[in-house]
Design a protein around this motif. Structure first.
Motif, PDB file in Angstrom:
ATOM      1  N   ALA A   1       0.898  -1.143   0.000  1.00  0.00           N
ATOM      2  CA  ALA A   1       0.000   0.000   0.000  1.00  0.00           C
ATOM      3  C   ALA A   1       0.938   1.195   0.000  1.00  0.00           C
ATOM      4  N   HIS A   2       1.130   1.812  -1.159  1.00  0.00           N
ATOM      5  CA  HIS A   2       2.154   2.837  -1.368  1.00  0.00           C
ATOM      6  C   HIS A   2       3.510   2.212  -1.099  1.00  0.00           C
ATOM      7  N   ASP A   3       4.237   2.629  -0.046  1.00  0.00           N
ATOM      8  CA  ASP A   3       5.584   2.096   0.184  1.00  0.00           C
ATOM      9  C   ASP A   3       5.613   1.051   1.295  1.00  0.00           C
ATOM     10  N   LYS A   4       4.473   0.683   1.875  1.00  0.00           N
ATOM     11  CA  LYS A   4       4.442  -0.277   2.991  1.00  0.00           C
ATOM     12  C   LYS A   4       4.022  -1.649   2.476  1.00  0.00           C
ATOM     13  N   GLN A   5       4.880  -2.659   2.769  1.00  0.00           N
ATOM     14  CA  GLN A   5       4.582  -3.998   2.269  1.00  0.00           C
ATOM     15  C   GLN A   5       3.696  -4.732   3.250  1.00  0.00           C
ATOM     16  N   GLY A   6       2.595  -5.325   2.747  1.00  0.00           N
ATOM     17  CA  GLY A   6       1.721  -6.121   3.596  1.00  0.00           C
ATOM     18  C   GLY A   6       1.705  -7.562   3.121  1.00  0.00           C
ATOM     19  N   GLU A   7       0.670  -8.296   3.502  1.00  0.00           N
ATOM     20  CA  GLU A   7       0.519  -9.686   3.053  1.00  0.00           C
ATOM     21  C   GLU A   7       0.323  -9.717   1.544  1.00  0.00           C
ATOM     22  N   LEU A   8       0.965 -10.662   0.899  1.00  0.00           N
ATOM     23  CA  LEU A   8       0.808 -10.806  -0.543  1.00  0.00           C
ATOM     24  C   LEU A   8      -0.466 -11.597  -0.835  1.00  0.00           C
ATOM     25  N   GLN A   9      -1.330 -11.009  -1.634  1.00  0.00           N
ATOM     26  CA  GLN A   9      -2.590 -11.685  -1.982  1.00  0.00           C
ATOM     27  C   GLN A   9      -2.632 -11.922  -3.484  1.00  0.00           C
ATOM     28  N   VAL A  10      -2.892 -13.147  -3.891  1.00  0.00           N
ATOM     29  CA  VAL A  10      -3.102 -13.415  -5.317  1.00  0.00           C
ATOM     30  C   VAL A  10      -4.596 -13.240  -5.580  1.00  0.00           C
ATOM     31  N   LEU A  11      -4.952 -12.213  -6.317  1.00  0.00           N
ATOM     32  CA  LEU A  11      -6.354 -11.910  -6.591  1.00  0.00           C
ATOM     33  C   LEU A  11      -6.862 -12.677  -7.811  1.00  0.00           C
ATOM     34  N   LYS A  12      -5.942 -13.017  -8.699  1.00  0.00           N
ATOM     35  CA  LYS A  12      -6.297 -13.791  -9.907  1.00  0.00           C
ATOM     36  C   LYS A  12      -5.063 -14.487 -10.450  1.00  0.00           C
TER      37      LYS A  12
ATOM     38  N   LYS B   1       9.546 -11.129  -2.594  1.00  0.00           N
ATOM     39  CA  LYS B   1       8.320 -11.806  -2.140  1.00  0.00           C
ATOM     40  C   LYS B   1       7.388 -12.132  -3.323  1.00  0.00           C
ATOM     41  N   THR B   2       7.200 -11.175  -4.186  1.00  0.00           N
ATOM     42  CA  THR B   2       6.336 -11.400  -5.348  1.00  0.00           C
ATOM     43  C   THR B   2       6.970 -12.426  -6.281  1.00  0.00           C
ATOM     44  N   GLY B   3       8.277 -12.298  -6.486  1.00  0.00           N
ATOM     45  CA  GLY B   3       8.998 -13.232  -7.359  1.00  0.00           C
ATOM     46  C   GLY B   3       8.907 -14.662  -6.852  1.00  0.00           C
TER      47      GLY B   3
END
Ligand SMILES: O=P(O)(O)OC[C@H]1O[C@H](OP(=O)(O)OP(=O)(O)O)[C@H](O)[C@@H]1O
Ligand SMILES: [Mg+2]
Length: 172
Positions: free
Chosen positions: A74-85, A113-115
Motif C-alpha cells: 500500500a504505497h511504500d508499505k509492504q503487507g501480506e501478498l494476496q493473489v487476486l487472480k 516476495k512477489t517473485g
C-alpha cells in the motif's frame, strides 16, 4: 505515490524514472529476452508489470497476454501478498502446467516476495523484470538495471512534473 516525500520514501534514495528511460530499459530487456525465447505468451504481474509487458509483447510479436493479479504494497508499505487472480486455464495449458515457455514480466523485484510467489505458481516460466534490488535478484532470470536495496524507484505512472528547488537550497 502517497507514501512519497520530496527526499524519497522512508529515507530511501529516490531513483526517478521517466517514460523515455523506462521505454529504453524495456527495449533493452527485450533484446536479452529475444535470445532466450521463443515464448508462447506473456504474463504481466499487475499492476506494475502491465506497462513493461505491453512493450515487451510488442517487441517480441506476442499477442497472447495474461495476468497474475497481486496486491502487496500500500504505497511504500509492504503487507501480506494476496493473489487476486491466477493465469487462465488456456495460458496454463500453453505452459504445460509448469510455465515452460511462458514469459512472466514485472517492473521490479525488491524483497523477492512477489517473485517467490510467481516461481511457486509457475516454476518453469522465465521471469523477467526491468529493475532488480539485491534481495530479489536471485529470483529473476533476466533484468536490465540493478539498484541498491535502499533505493526507491519512482515509476513514471506514479509521478508528475513538479518544481525542483535549487541544490543550494537543500534539494536532494
Ligand atoms: O519483490 P517485492 O518486495 O515483492 O516487490 C516487488 C513488487 O512490488 C511492486 O508491486 P506492488 O505490490 O506494490 O503493486 P503494484 O504493482 O500494483 O504497484 C512491484 O510492482 C513488484 O510487483
Ligand atoms: Mg507489482
Amino acid at each position: 505515490m502517497g507514501g512519497g516525500t520530496e527526499a524519497g520514501v522512508a529515507g530511501q534514495r529516490p531513483f526517478p524514472v521517466s517514460w523515455d528511460q523506462f521505454h529504453r530499459d524495456c527495449r533493452a530487456l527485450t533484446w536479452r529476452l529475444n535470445e532466450v525465447g521463443p515464448f508462447h505468451a506473456v504474463i504481466a504481474i499487475t499492476r506494475g508489470g502491465l506497462v513493461p509487458a505491453a512493450i515487451v509483447a510488442r517487441e517480441l510479436g506476442l499477442r497472447v497476454i495474461d495476468t497474475i493479479c497481486v496486491a502487496s504494497y500500500a504505497h511504500d508499505k509492504q503487507g501480506e501478498l494476496q493473489v487476486l487472480k491466477g493465469v487462465s486455464e488456456q495460458t496454463a495449458a500453453l505452459g504445460g502446467g509448469t510455465g515452460k515457455g511462458l514469459l512472466i514480466v514485472d517492473d521490479l523485484v525488491d524483497t523477492g516476495k512477489t517473485g517467490r510467489m510467481v516461481r511457486d505458481l509457475l516454476p518453469d516460466a522465465h521471469f523477467a523484470t526491468v529493475y532488480a534490488k539485491p534481495k530479489g535478484k536471485p529470483l529473476v532470470d533476466t533484468f536490465i538495471t540493478e539498484v541498491s536495496q535502499d533505493t526507491w524507484i519512482f515509476f513514471p505512472w506514479d509521478t508528475g512534473l513538479t518544481f525542483q528547488p535549487p541544490l543550494k537550497d537543500g534539494a536532494a
